[in-house]
Design an enzyme around this catalytic site. Structure first.
Site, PDB file in Angstrom:
ATOM      1  N   HIS A 247      30.149  43.898  26.912  1.00 32.26           N
ATOM      2  CA  HIS A 247      31.213  43.574  27.865  1.00 32.26           C
ATOM      3  C   HIS A 247      30.740  43.682  29.312  1.00 32.26           C
ATOM      4  CE1 HIS A 247      35.458  43.991  29.525  1.00 32.26           C
ATOM      5  NE2 HIS A 247      35.515  42.914  28.771  1.00 32.26           N
TER       6      HIS A 247
ATOM      7  N   LYS B 280      28.915  42.832  32.870  1.00 34.21           N
ATOM      8  CA  LYS B 280      28.641  41.638  33.669  1.00 34.21           C
ATOM      9  C   LYS B 280      27.696  42.060  34.785  1.00 34.21           C
ATOM     10  CE  LYS B 280      32.942  40.872  31.880  1.00 34.21           C
ATOM     11  NZ  LYS B 280      33.840  41.891  31.300  1.00 34.21           N
TER      12      LYS B 280
ATOM     13  N   ASP C 195      14.995  39.708  41.364  1.00 37.96           N
ATOM     14  CA  ASP C 195      13.799  40.201  42.054  1.00 37.96           C
ATOM     15  C   ASP C 195      13.841  41.704  42.296  1.00 37.96           C
ATOM     16  OD1 ASP C 195      12.669  37.711  42.104  1.00 37.96           O
ATOM     17  OD2 ASP C 195      13.333  37.237  44.145  1.00 37.96           O
TER      18      ASP C 195
ATOM     19  N   HIS D   4      42.729  41.035  36.005  1.00 39.12           N
ATOM     20  CA  HIS D   4      41.536  41.292  35.202  1.00 39.12           C
ATOM     21  C   HIS D   4      40.680  42.381  35.821  1.00 39.12           C
ATOM     22  CE1 HIS D   4      37.818  40.012  32.900  1.00 39.12           C
ATOM     23  NE2 HIS D   4      38.748  39.924  31.968  1.00 39.12           N
TER      24      HIS D   4
ATOM     25  N   LYS E   2      39.049  45.988  37.189  1.00 41.37           N
ATOM     26  CA  LYS E   2      38.694  47.315  36.677  1.00 41.37           C
ATOM     27  C   LYS E   2      38.176  48.116  37.868  1.00 41.37           C
ATOM     28  CE  LYS E   2      37.362  43.982  33.471  1.00 41.37           C
ATOM     29  NZ  LYS E   2      38.654  43.726  32.895  1.00 41.37           N
TER      30      LYS E   2
ATOM     31  N   ASP F  64      41.119  59.062  47.597  1.00 43.65           N
ATOM     32  CA  ASP F  64      41.021  59.621  48.949  1.00 43.65           C
ATOM     33  C   ASP F  64      40.307  58.640  49.884  1.00 43.65           C
ATOM     34  OD1 ASP F  64      42.409  61.734  47.935  1.00 43.65           O
ATOM     35  OD2 ASP F  64      40.660  63.030  47.678  1.00 43.65           O
TER      36      ASP F  64
END
Length: 414
Positions: free
Chosen positions: A113, A115, A120, A291, A293, A298
């Site tokens: 899952h 991404k 380089d 979608h 996450k 603070d």
């Protein structure tokens, strides 16, 4: 494999495909040596076609390109799409491809899952955005609201080293003096942000991302905002959210109000009463499917990554997040979330809470027990060692024919 906090990084928040895809494509165009890419979903739409074009061009100019996609999320890629890449020298890998059984996919657990993109060993992208057009705002009502981070600095080598190991790369990460955990001379570094690359696997790092969320909630003093697409976390995280709110921390939770899958909202609603009763402010994002996450705490702590706060991400899937200590980035992400809260969210107030019926109470109790014991339940699920299937370059009939003709001609010579 364990990593330390790395000082001296530079961060850029990327919101949705409009910001993410151009930055990734431009970085690929500048690639000179190596390109590593992992994604859950790669669709053969305009985004996937543009990525294909850039990967092909990079391989043709001598860049070592390695790509791994999930066998569940990217199973519809055509042979022509993949073969044209492998023919150019791209190493293309499917994570745990499984055969169909009665027309259904069987690899529903333990997905890749993450991404991540690393170029380089100097620039990386980590977040929740897949390579598909549904992450662009012009996709329509089903366009997804999501985020990623572009990062330069010492932490990039940690990301590169991890991805290389995950995909079985033959590349060897170069050593960089900047990867030491103390702060070297600032004028030699690209930025001031302190960043930790955190991943979740099914071996020694099963709950690392969750532990960082728990620690963040315990240490919060003023304010926490969590925006998470698929919210059905473990019991420990729910408890810490309540405890933080009860000791005076303003805890705000943003979940899907217009979900891409109806079951997502049904699951989250089972937790509303438990959270709101303790003072947690719950908001539903209603503009389009959420979608994201992401979270901020603070004035300094924040996170962006691929990990949802649900049983799949916290107990089964392979995930990656950046944990960030940086006031400037925190403020940038906070400003974005505040704008979402003001313009596109509806607060779940007492009159909008699910009814307190016996049936609702029964469902909530069942949900809590499920969440409390899910990590143990997950251990009973299929725990096979996932297979990495590298796609072999296509056979080129023209070359075979030419070689055969040349051999025959040589055999005919006197």
């Amino acid at each position: 494999m364990n990593f330390n906090w790395r000082d001296g990084n530079q961060l850029r928040l990327l919101e949705n495909g409009e910001a993410f895809f151009p930055r990734v494509m431009a970085a690929i165009q500048r690639a000179e040596r190596t390109l590593l890419l992992e994604t859950f979903i790669l669709f053969e739409d305009q985004v996937g076609t543009a990525l294909h074009r850039e990967l092909l061009a990079a391989a043709q100019r001598g860049v070592r390109v390695e790509v791994m996609v999930d066998g569940y999320g990217s199973h519809e890629l055509s042979a022509s799409y993949i073969n044209s890449l492998t023919a150019a020298g791209v190493r293309f890998i499917f994570y745990d491809p499984r055969p169909l059984v009665l027309g259904m996919r069987t690899n529903v657990f333990r997905r890749l899952h993450r991404k991540t993109v690393v170029i380089d060993e100097t620039i990386a992208f980590v977040g929740g955005i897949n390579f598909s057009a549904e992450h662009n705002s012009d996709y329509g009502p089903e366009a997804k609201q999501d985020y990623a981070v572009e990062v330069k600095g010492p932490v990039v080598l940690d990301i590169a080293r991890y991805v290389q190991q995950a995909i079985g790369s033959k590349q060897v990460t170069r050593r960089w003096w900047g990867t030491r955990s103390h702060r070297p001379a600032l004028n030699a570094l690209p930025g001031d942000a302190q960043v930790l690359f955190v991943f979740r696997d099914n071996d020694d790092h099963r709950d690392d991302i969750e532990q960082h969320y728990l620690d963040m909630l315990r240490k919060a003093k003023q304010d926490v905002i969590i925006a998470n697409a698929y919210f059905f976390p473990g019991y420990r995280l729910l408890r810490e959210m309540r405890h933080a709110a009860q000791r005076g921390v303003r805890v705000r939770l943003v979940v899907q109000g217009e979900p891409d899958m109806p079951i997502v909202k049904v699951g989250a609603e089972l937790l509303y009463n438990y959270l709101v009763d303790a003072g947690v402010e719950v908001y539903e994002y209603c503009r389009r499917p959420l979608h994201a996450k992401i979270a901020v705490q603070d004035s300094q702590w924040s996170t962006v990554g691929s990990s949802n706060l649900d049983p799949l991400s916290l107990s089964l899937n392979l995930e990656a997040n950046l944990m960030i200590h940086d006031r400037r980035f925190n403020q940038t992400l906070r400003d974005n979330l505040e704008q979402l809260l003001q313009q596109d969210c509806e607060r779940v107030r007492d009159d909008k809470l699910p009814p307190r019926t016996w049936w609702q109470l029964t469902k909530s109790v069942m949900a809590f027990h499920f969440l409390r014991h899910f990590p143990a339940i997950a251990g009973w699920l299929p725990a096979h060692t996932p297979r990495l299937a590298q796609v072999a370059p296509p056979v080129q009939p023209e070359l075979e024919t030419q070689d055969r003709v040349e051999t025959d001609n040589e055999g005919a010579k006197p």
